[in-house]
Each structure stands twice: as structure tokens, then as C-alpha cells.
Design a protein around this motif. Structure first.
Motif, PDB file in Angstrom:
ATOM      1  N   GLU A 152      -3.416   8.353   6.770  1.00 50.86           N
ATOM      2  CA  GLU A 152      -2.414   9.060   5.945  1.00 50.86           C
ATOM      3  C   GLU A 152      -1.410   8.073   5.342  1.00 50.86           C
ATOM      4  OE1 GLU A 152      -2.542  12.192   5.254  1.00 50.86           O
ATOM      5  OE2 GLU A 152      -3.788  13.114   6.794  1.00 50.86           O
ATOM      6  N   THR A 153      -0.922   7.163   6.192  1.00 55.27           N
ATOM      7  CA  THR A 153       0.061   6.188   5.701  1.00 55.27           C
ATOM      8  C   THR A 153      -0.577   5.250   4.683  1.00 55.27           C
ATOM      9  OG1 THR A 153       1.161   6.281   7.840  1.00 55.27           O
ATOM     10  CG2 THR A 153       1.752   4.444   6.403  1.00 55.27           C
ATOM     11  N   ARG A 154      -1.787   4.797   4.977  1.00 53.53           N
ATOM     12  CA  ARG A 154      -2.442   3.884   4.030  1.00 53.53           C
ATOM     13  C   ARG A 154      -2.745   4.582   2.702  1.00 53.53           C
ATOM     14  NH1 ARG A 154      -6.012  -0.566   7.381  1.00 53.53           N
ATOM     15  NH2 ARG A 154      -4.474  -0.874   9.027  1.00 53.53           N
TER      16      ARG A 154
ATOM     17  N   GLN B 246      -5.153  -4.179  -2.887  1.00 54.89           N
ATOM     18  CA  GLN B 246      -4.542  -3.111  -2.080  1.00 54.89           C
ATOM     19  C   GLN B 246      -5.633  -2.247  -1.422  1.00 54.89           C
ATOM     20  OE1 GLN B 246      -1.239  -2.772  -1.440  1.00 54.89           O
ATOM     21  NE2 GLN B 246      -1.426  -0.904  -0.215  1.00 54.89           N
TER      22      GLN B 246
ATOM     23  N   LEU C  47      -1.243   5.016  -3.086  1.00 51.08           N
ATOM     24  CA  LEU C  47      -0.697   5.759  -4.218  1.00 51.08           C
ATOM     25  C   LEU C  47       0.638   5.167  -4.669  1.00 51.08           C
ATOM     26  CD1 LEU C  47      -0.729   8.080  -6.205  1.00 51.08           C
ATOM     27  CD2 LEU C  47       0.195   9.572  -4.421  1.00 51.08           C
ATOM     28  N   ALA C  48       1.503   4.834  -3.692  1.00 51.82           N
ATOM     29  CA  ALA C  48       2.807   4.264  -4.049  1.00 51.82           C
ATOM     30  C   ALA C  48       2.632   2.925  -4.752  1.00 51.82           C
ATOM     31  CB  ALA C  48       3.673   4.096  -2.796  1.00 51.82           C
ATOM     32  N   ALA C  49       1.714   2.092  -4.255  1.00 41.53           N
ATOM     33  CA  ALA C  49       1.499   0.780  -4.875  1.00 41.53           C
ATOM     34  C   ALA C  49       0.999   0.949  -6.312  1.00 41.53           C
ATOM     35  CB  ALA C  49       0.513  -0.048  -4.060  1.00 41.53           C
TER      36      ALA C  49
ATOM     37  N   ASN D  98       8.790   0.079  -4.555  1.00 39.47           N
ATOM     38  CA  ASN D  98       9.303   0.786  -5.742  1.00 39.47           C
ATOM     39  C   ASN D  98       8.634   2.149  -5.890  1.00 39.47           C
ATOM     40  OD1 ASN D  98      11.126  -1.156  -6.576  1.00 39.47           O
ATOM     41  ND2 ASN D  98       9.733  -2.118  -8.043  1.00 39.47           N
ATOM     42  N   GLY D  99       7.323   2.201  -5.648  1.00 40.43           N
ATOM     43  CA  GLY D  99       6.607   3.467  -5.746  1.00 40.43           C
ATOM     44  C   GLY D  99       7.074   4.461  -4.688  1.00 40.43           C
ATOM     45  N   LEU D 100       7.179   4.005  -3.441  1.00 44.00           N
ATOM     46  CA  LEU D 100       7.668   4.888  -2.369  1.00 44.00           C
ATOM     47  C   LEU D 100       9.069   5.397  -2.679  1.00 44.00           C
ATOM     48  CD1 LEU D 100       6.729   3.063   0.986  1.00 44.00           C
ATOM     49  CD2 LEU D 100       5.857   5.285   0.218  1.00 44.00           C
TER      50      LEU D 100
ATOM     51  N   ALA E  63      -0.842   7.006   1.415  1.00 40.68           N
ATOM     52  CA  ALA E  63       0.450   7.089   0.720  1.00 40.68           C
ATOM     53  C   ALA E  63       0.814   5.737   0.112  1.00 40.68           C
ATOM     54  CB  ALA E  63       1.542   7.554   1.678  1.00 40.68           C
ATOM     55  N   LEU E  64       0.490   4.647   0.817  1.00 36.58           N
ATOM     56  CA  LEU E  64       0.801   3.311   0.304  1.00 36.58           C
ATOM     57  C   LEU E  64      -0.076   2.937  -0.886  1.00 36.58           C
ATOM     58  CD1 LEU E  64       1.382   1.430   3.669  1.00 36.58           C
ATOM     59  CD2 LEU E  64       3.071   1.717   1.825  1.00 36.58           C
TER      60      LEU E  64
ATOM     61  N   ARG F 225      -2.691  12.096  -2.698  1.00 33.85           N
ATOM     62  CA  ARG F 225      -2.615  11.527  -1.348  1.00 33.85           C
ATOM     63  C   ARG F 225      -3.684  12.105  -0.437  1.00 33.85           C
ATOM     64  NH1 ARG F 225       3.472  11.583   1.141  1.00 33.85           N
ATOM     65  NH2 ARG F 225       2.325  12.232   2.996  1.00 33.85           N
TER      66      ARG F 225
ATOM     67  N   LEU G 107       2.387  -6.544  -4.647  1.00 36.37           N
ATOM     68  CA  LEU G 107       2.013  -5.253  -4.061  1.00 36.37           C
ATOM     69  C   LEU G 107       3.090  -4.731  -3.113  1.00 36.37           C
ATOM     70  CD1 LEU G 107      -1.787  -5.858  -3.460  1.00 36.37           C
ATOM     71  CD2 LEU G 107      -0.788  -4.073  -4.930  1.00 36.37           C
TER      72      LEU G 107
ATOM     73  N   CYS H 260      -3.459  -9.427   7.333  1.00 36.93           N
ATOM     74  CA  CYS H 260      -4.837  -9.075   6.995  1.00 36.93           C
ATOM     75  C   CYS H 260      -5.563 -10.292   6.424  1.00 36.93           C
ATOM     76  CB  CYS H 260      -4.827  -7.934   5.981  1.00 36.93           C
ATOM     77  SG  CYS H 260      -6.415  -7.154   5.783  1.00 36.93           S
TER      78      CYS H 260
ATOM     79  N   ASP I 281       8.765   8.061  -5.298  1.00 36.17           N
ATOM     80  CA  ASP I 281       8.080   9.224  -4.717  1.00 36.17           C
ATOM     81  C   ASP I 281       9.035   9.983  -3.794  1.00 36.17           C
ATOM     82  OD1 ASP I 281       5.872   8.320  -6.074  1.00 36.17           O
ATOM     83  OD2 ASP I 281       4.818   7.574  -4.316  1.00 36.17           O
TER      84      ASP I 281
ATOM     85  N   ALA J 145       5.682  -3.396  -5.455  1.00 34.00           N
ATOM     86  CA  ALA J 145       5.209  -2.175  -6.135  1.00 34.00           C
ATOM     87  C   ALA J 145       5.169  -1.005  -5.159  1.00 34.00           C
ATOM     88  CB  ALA J 145       3.826  -2.413  -6.744  1.00 34.00           C
ATOM     89  N   ALA J 146       4.699  -1.257  -3.933  1.00 39.96           N
ATOM     90  CA  ALA J 146       4.617  -0.169  -2.946  1.00 39.96           C
ATOM     91  C   ALA J 146       6.014   0.352  -2.624  1.00 39.96           C
ATOM     92  CB  ALA J 146       3.911  -0.658  -1.683  1.00 39.96           C
TER      93      ALA J 146
ATOM     94  N   ASN K  37       1.400   3.682  -8.297  1.00 38.62           N
ATOM     95  CA  ASN K  37       2.499   4.222  -9.111  1.00 38.62           C
ATOM     96  C   ASN K  37       3.530   3.138  -9.411  1.00 38.62           C
ATOM     97  OD1 ASN K  37       1.543   6.827  -9.353  1.00 38.62           O
ATOM     98  ND2 ASN K  37       2.699   7.639  -7.608  1.00 38.62           N
ATOM     99  N   GLY K  38       3.827   2.312  -8.403  1.00 37.97           N
ATOM    100  CA  GLY K  38       4.797   1.232  -8.604  1.00 37.97           C
ATOM    101  C   GLY K  38       4.285   0.213  -9.605  1.00 37.97           C
TER     102      GLY K  38
ATOM    103  N   TYR L 114       9.362   8.352   7.927  1.00 38.82           N
ATOM    104  CA  TYR L 114       8.054   8.076   7.339  1.00 38.82           C
ATOM    105  C   TYR L 114       8.127   6.861   6.422  1.00 38.82           C
ATOM    106  CZ  TYR L 114       3.590   8.924   5.139  1.00 38.82           C
ATOM    107  OH  TYR L 114       2.311   8.786   4.682  1.00 38.82           O
TER     108      TYR L 114
ATOM    109  N   LEU M 245      -6.903  -4.162   1.527  1.00 40.02           N
ATOM    110  CA  LEU M 245      -5.944  -4.102   2.646  1.00 40.02           C
ATOM    111  C   LEU M 245      -6.032  -2.742   3.347  1.00 40.02           C
ATOM    112  CD1 LEU M 245      -2.755  -5.758   1.025  1.00 40.02           C
ATOM    113  CD2 LEU M 245      -4.420  -6.840   2.550  1.00 40.02           C
TER     114      LEU M 245
ATOM    115  N   LEU N 219       1.469  14.609  -6.261  1.00 37.49           N
ATOM    116  CA  LEU N 219       1.418  13.541  -5.256  1.00 37.49           C
ATOM    117  C   LEU N 219       0.596  13.981  -4.046  1.00 37.49           C
ATOM    118  CD1 LEU N 219       5.136  12.257  -5.188  1.00 37.49           C
ATOM    119  CD2 LEU N 219       3.152  11.035  -6.096  1.00 37.49           C
TER     120      LEU N 219
ATOM    121  N   ASP O  43      -4.618   4.740  10.797  1.00 35.78           N
ATOM    122  CA  ASP O  43      -3.465   5.368  10.134  1.00 35.78           C
ATOM    123  C   ASP O  43      -3.774   5.747   8.675  1.00 35.78           C
ATOM    124  OD1 ASP O  43      -0.921   6.320   9.782  1.00 35.78           O
ATOM    125  OD2 ASP O  43       0.100   4.417  10.167  1.00 35.78           O
TER     126      ASP O  43
END
Lengths: 194, 194
Positions: free
Chosen positions: A147-149, A183, A154-156, B158-160, A151-152, A131, B152, B190, B163, B155-156, A158-159, B175, A186, A127, A145
Motif C-alpha cells: 500500500e505504501t509503495r 521508482q 503515484l506520489a513520485a 512534493n507529490g505526497l 502511494a509512493l 493507488r 525521486l 536498494c 496529495d 518528487a515523492a 505526480n510530483g 501515514y 525500487l 487518487l 508494504d
């Protein structure tokens, strides 16, 4: 299959057998006995390479993660960052049979990592690598931001991958590519929160 | 524990025992024998309520999904859609011990659903219900492409959740709430892709 001596097998072959079983019947079906059977070797041959089941699982997870990370890293480096991100992240979505199996088995290892310290180490490193790579692109693009985007993103992905693996009727392939494009849009183009 | 007669147990108690075992040791540890042991009843009592392991798993998954969906549906209906979405979706993130266990076990059922038709039906219905509820909010807010943004968001989250369950050191709780706020902002505010 006829049992073969140790010399004709290897940790990588056994990992391939394990990943095959996990994709077909779930990770819980990948016992030492089943891996031996799938690889056509004796149980002793498996135990020779992997004294514990934990070692067999960790080696196999690392092999799978390495394969996916290699594809991600060698994805088409486009001048357009949106296309470059799409090319990399679409490696994680079940857009063909191979990636469908991978999404299923990656999800299974992610869940198993919750209760297994050795798998957790591999998952965290995977991960973190992805990331960081995504964040580097967003930082270059000066998105807010990053770092957060990252992580999102990747999470989206993976989800979506797990949602699509378990409910393919709700997530057809064209839908997955559209969702990934959205995504990425965005993450790259949206202004900071007010 | 001392075995109790059938009358003192119920499908719901057995499901609670199964979810307890799955949260502690993984879903693969939740055998009929272990569930009987955890609930303090005989194996026969478990089999009386659930003739097959598949039925036991399906009942337990439905119980867990219903509990989470009930919390989601009764989340604070704020006039501000961003706060309303946050209040609902934060039910799915591991922001306390209970939600941590739920995220782990929901993930385990999601993976198991790939190879189990009965679990797949439950997972698809759960995803569909949540996606539709989220899309309704986005449609009311006239955001572009509300269906995709709803998928999305889910999914984000669920992914977070997965993770964070497997790599808590990479995803501390503050976080996770920041990431959820960010994804809601991206979904609501957006503009459409150029």
C-alpha cells in the motif's frame, strides 16, 4: 466566433473548451466568459448547462480525470509487472504535448481541490482508484508494504509530472522515463527496511 | 482595516499578506486589492512596492521558497543519513498547520510557474537546490544512481504533500511520515536494477 444556440453545444464541449484555456493560460483564466468565447457560444449558453462556475469546474475535472483513468486502465497489460506499471504510469507523465497539458491542468485542479469541496471529492476518488490499482499489482508480486509503495509510486509520478511541467529544462523526457523505471524498480525489487 | 501610509508597510509584509490569502482561499484570490485589504494599506501602497502583480507574486514566491529552504538547510544534521534526510524532507510535508499551508501555496506557485516565466525561474532554482543537496547525501553514501534517486525523493515528497493537502483523509500525518521513511529506505538501501 459567432455565438451558437444552446443546442449546438453540450457540457462536454464546454469542458473541452475550459481544459483548453486552462492548459494555455492557467485554470484561473477559465472564467464563464472565456469558456463561452472559446466554445463560440453565449455566456447564457454556458450558464444554461452550468448554473455555477463550481459546477463547470467539477464537470471539467471529472471529464479530464475520466480520460486519464481510462487510458491508465487500458494500458498494455504485460505479463511483466514492471512493464505493465510503466505502461500505466507513463500516462501521467508529460511525455508528449497532450500529457504535458494534462499534467499542468491536473496539477491545477489538485491545488484548487484544497479549497473546493466538490473538486476534492473528485481528486480523492481519482487518487484512490489509481493507488488501489497499483497496490493490486504490488500485492500480487508480494512486495513488502504494497500500500505504501503504491502511494509512493503515484506520489513520485505526480510530483515528477508537476516538476517537469514547471521546469522542463531540469526534467527532459528521457530523464522522466528513466526516473519512472527507477521508482518501479525500487517499489518491486527492494527488500523491506531493516 | 484602516489604510496606513507606505512607510508602515514593506514588501515582506505584503508578501506575508499574499501568502495568508493564498493559503486561505487559493492563489487566484490574491489580487492587489485583496492584498491591500489584508495588509490594511491602500491599493496605491501595494502598487508603490510592486508596480505589477507579476512582481508581487514573484517576490512572495521567493519569500516562501527562502523560508522553506532555510528550514531544510538547517534541519538536524544527524550522523545517520536516513535521519538527516528525514529531518530535512519532513519540512516539505504537511505535518502541522504551517507546513499544510506551505504545501498548498508551494503547489499553487508550482502550477502557476507553468505559465509564468518569472515564477518558473524561482521554482527551477528551488528544485535544483533541494535536488543537489539530496544528491550530495546519496553520493556520500555511494548509493546507485544518486541523481535520479534524489530527484525521486523530492518528487515523492512534493507529490505526497499535494496529495495530502487536497485529500487529507487519504493521507493522515502518521501515514505521511511512514511513507517518507519508506522512500528514504528505498533510496538509500536498494541495490541497482538488474
Amino acid at each position: 466566433m459567432r455565438a451558437r444556440p444552446y443546442a449546438t453545444t453540450s457540457p462536454s464541449r464546454l469542458a473541452a473548451a475550459l481544459l483548453e484555456i486552462a492548459a494555455r493560460n492557467g485554470l484561473e483564466a477559465a472564467s464563464v466568459r472565456e469558456v463561452a468565447n472559446e466554445a463560440g457560444v453565449s455566456i447564457g449558453a454556458v450558464q444554461h448547462h452550468f448554473p455555477t462556475k463550481d459546477e463547470m469546474l467539477a464537470f471539467s475535472f471529472r471529464a479530464l480525470a475520466d480520460r486519464v483513468l481510462t487510458r491508465l486502465a487500458s494500458a498494455d497489460p504485460d505479463i511483466d509487472p514492471a512493464r505493465s506499471l510503466f505502461s500505466a504510469l507513463s500516462q501521467l507523465l508529460p511525455l508528449d504535448d497532450q500529457r504535458g497539458s494534462e499534467a499542468h491542468v491536473m496539477g491545477a485542479f489538485a491545488v484548487r481541490a484544497v479549497t473546493s469541496p466538490s473538486l476534492r471529492t473528485i481528486r480523492s476518488a481519482t487518487l484512490f482508484t489509481i493507488r488501489s490499482g497499483l497496490a493490486a499489482v504490488l500485492i500480487r508480486m508480494e512486495t513488502p508494504d504494497p500500500e505504501t509503495r503504491a502511494a509512493l509510486l503515484l506520489a513520485a509520478v505526480n510530483g515528477l509530472a508537476l516538476d517537469a511541467a514547471s521546469s522542463p529544462e531540469l526534467y527532459p523526457r528521457e530523464y522522466l522515463t528513466h526516473a519512472l523505471h527507477t521508482q518501479i524498480h525500487l517499489a518491486l525489487d527492494c527488500a523491506d527496511a531493516r
